[in-house]
Design an enzyme around this catalytic site. Structure first.
Site, PDB file in Angstrom:
ATOM      1  N   HIS A 164       3.299  -7.952   2.055  1.00  0.00           N
ATOM      2  CA  HIS A 164       2.930  -6.956   1.323  1.00  0.00           C
ATOM      3  C   HIS A 164       2.817  -5.630   2.052  1.00  0.00           C
ATOM      4  CE1 HIS A 164       1.015  -4.476  -2.118  1.00  0.00           C
ATOM      5  NE2 HIS A 164       2.348  -4.817  -2.933  1.00  0.00           N
TER       6      HIS A 164
ATOM      7  N   LYS B  28      -3.372   3.486  -3.494  1.00  0.00           N
ATOM      8  CA  LYS B  28      -4.298   2.446  -3.185  1.00  0.00           C
ATOM      9  C   LYS B  28      -5.072   3.096  -2.073  1.00  0.00           C
ATOM     10  CE  LYS B  28      -0.182  -0.723  -3.180  1.00  0.00           C
ATOM     11  NZ  LYS B  28      -0.137  -0.807  -4.485  1.00  0.00           N
TER      12      LYS B  28
ATOM     13  N   HIS C 245       0.492   4.260  -8.361  1.00  0.00           N
ATOM     14  CA  HIS C 245       0.660   3.394  -7.351  1.00  0.00           C
ATOM     15  C   HIS C 245      -0.246   3.472  -6.219  1.00  0.00           C
ATOM     16  CE1 HIS C 245       3.216   0.344  -5.007  1.00  0.00           C
ATOM     17  NE2 HIS C 245       2.926  -0.237  -5.919  1.00  0.00           N
TER      18      HIS C 245
ATOM     19  N   ASP D 262     -18.468   7.706   0.232  1.00  0.00           N
ATOM     20  CA  ASP D 262     -19.514   8.963   0.615  1.00  0.00           C
ATOM     21  C   ASP D 262     -18.910   9.705   1.472  1.00  0.00           C
ATOM     22  OD1 ASP D 262     -21.450   7.447  -0.619  1.00  0.00           O
ATOM     23  OD2 ASP D 262     -22.475   6.459   1.178  1.00  0.00           O
TER      24      ASP D 262
ATOM     25  N   LYS E 107       3.237  -2.240   4.529  1.00  0.00           N
ATOM     26  CA  LYS E 107       4.245  -1.144   4.442  1.00  0.00           C
ATOM     27  C   LYS E 107       3.988  -0.389   5.815  1.00  0.00           C
ATOM     28  CE  LYS E 107       4.117  -1.743  -0.002  1.00  0.00           C
ATOM     29  NZ  LYS E 107       3.141  -2.298  -0.934  1.00  0.00           N
TER      30      LYS E 107
ATOM     31  N   ASP F 266       8.859   4.635  18.195  1.00  0.00           N
ATOM     32  CA  ASP F 266       8.665   4.842  19.442  1.00  0.00           C
ATOM     33  C   ASP F 266       7.225   4.364  20.116  1.00  0.00           C
ATOM     34  OD1 ASP F 266      11.217   5.916  19.676  1.00  0.00           O
ATOM     35  OD2 ASP F 266      10.693   7.905  19.771  1.00  0.00           O
TER      36      ASP F 266
END
Length: 424
Positions: free
Chosen positions: A165, A344, A342, A349, A167, A172
């Site tokens: 999952h 995440k 979508h 704090d 991404k 370089d």
């Protein structure tokens, strides 16, 4: 009548299916079953020492992390990096679909491959099932090395449920990207309507890029047996900013419980406020108990989740079924209204921020291969808090009373989702 030979064949087939399902279901088993006690706050040096020593890798200084909001900011930055590549491109994505944005990325990758730049692309066999064979063939003819993660094989049936999952894009060995965005037209635009999702991605420069490269290498070596190394992938990196950061990964084959432990340690160290943007929020009892403990010690907990526009009614039902104790204890849960939410992102704090691919559910904590970028920096956290507050203005709060009086249709969906809740 069914012949004895046919009956034996059917029995063998059914047994194989049952065994395969049982083996894949068992991937969700975890060792963590007790709440992590609060011993210090995120500002205490012991917190960062624990994150580095217990879970690793170390938090490295000298990074610059830039937030990119929605496709209009995300895709141009990623494409500019690809088109400017000089030594290597490594790209891993759960979702890569055909369409306008898929074509644009394919052309950019193929262009650099034809220029002699090594291009490695790893896409998940399940998540990227909507990419056309023709698009893959075009990239491969240009010299792009494309591999699908964990395709079905008879000797790997027990791991069918394990998906990457992650991404990650690294160019370089010097600039990298991670977050929640897949390569599909759903992420294009600026979340302007129901057909264009709200999401965030992050560009990274500095020493943490090497950790992100290593995260890609982890899955690439697993999928292909090929080890990518040398200056083209791991050049010497100089400081690019003032932020401390680490790239944190987990997988069923290498400590599936570590991602959940990272979240549990973060929640336990919260002393003032937790802001959580969660596209899939289905906490198990351990994580729920940790959030409840934070509420009891006076921590403000605010959570933004998808609202009526969602890509999975099943997940939404499983999520809502678990809100009761949190809402009763004072948690504030908000449903995003304009489009699919979508994001995440967790901010603790206004100092500790975790972003990446990980959903707040058992699939991310125990089954998938995931990668999160953790940033320990007040200014970065405050900036992400402002983004959270902007999203909050487009979300509708759900009170405990409203949750108790939710329609029968929603309750039925919650009941239907219960048997698979631990796999979501």
């Amino acid at each position: 009548m069914i012949s004895r030979k046919s009956l034996v064949a059917i029995t063998v087939l059914v047994t194989a299916v049952v065994v395969t399902l049982a083996l894949n279901w068992s991937l969700s088993e975890k060792r963590i079953d007790r709440r992590v006690p609060t011993l210090y706050g995120v500002a205490d040096p012991r917190f960062t020492r624990s994150m580095g020593a217990m879970l690793g890798p170390d938090l490295l200084p000298g990074n610059q992390v830039t937030a990119l909001i929605n496709g209009d900011e995300i895709f141009p930055a990623m494409l500019a990096a690809i088109r400017g590549a000089r030594t290597s491109i490594n790209f891993e994505s759960y979702i890569y679909w055909s369409g306008e944005i898929g074509r644009t990325f394919a052309d950019a990758l193929a262009g650099r491959a034809r220029a002699g730049i090594p291009c490695h692309v790893l896409i998940d066999w399940v998540g990227s099932e909507k990419i056309s064979a023709a698009l893959i063939e075009e990239m491969e003819k240009a010299g792009v090395h494309i591999t699908r993660y964990n395709p079905p094989h008879w000797y790997k049936l027990a791991r069918l449920n394990n998906r990457t999952h992650r991404k990650i894009l690294v160019v370089d060995g010097k600039v990298a990207f991670t977050g929640g965005v897949g390569i599909a037209d759903l992420w294009n635009g600026h979340a302007q309507d129901r057909d264009h999702w709200r999401d965030s991605h992050f560009q990274v420069e500095g020493p943490a890029v090497a950790q992100m490269q290593s995260a890609f290498e982890d899955n690439w070596a697993e999928a292909t047996g090929e080890v990518l190394h040398g200056d083209a992938y791991f050049p010497a990196l100089t400081p690019a900013g003032n932020q401390r950061a680490q790239m944190f990964i987990s997988s069923p084959g290498g400590g599936s419980e570590s991602m959940q432990l990272m979240y549990l340690l973060s929640i336990a160290a919260a002393l003032h406020e937790i802001r959580l943007s969660a596209s899939y929020f289905v906490p198990d009892h351990v994580t729920t108990d940790a959030l409840l403990a934070a509420l009891r010690r006076g921590v403000r907990l605010r959570i933004i989740v998808p609202g009526p526009v969602t890509d999975s009614d099943l997940v939404r039902g499983a999520s809502k079924a678990r809100w009761g104790p949190l809402l009763a204890a004072g948690a504030e849960i908000y449903e995003y209204q304009p489009t699919m939410f979508h994001c995440k992102v967790m901010i603790v704090d206004d100092l500790w921020t975790s972003v990446g691919s990980t959903n707040f559910d058992n699939r991310s904590f125990a089954i998938n291969d995931e990668a999160n970028l953790n940033v320990y920096d007040h200014d970065f956290a405050v900036a992400q808090s402002r983004v959270f507050e902007a999203d909050l203005k487009q979300a509708r709060r759900v009170t405990y009373e409203q949750w108790r009086e939710r329609p029968l249709k929603e309750r039925i969906m919650e009941v239907l989702s219960a048997p698979v809740g631990e796999q979501l």
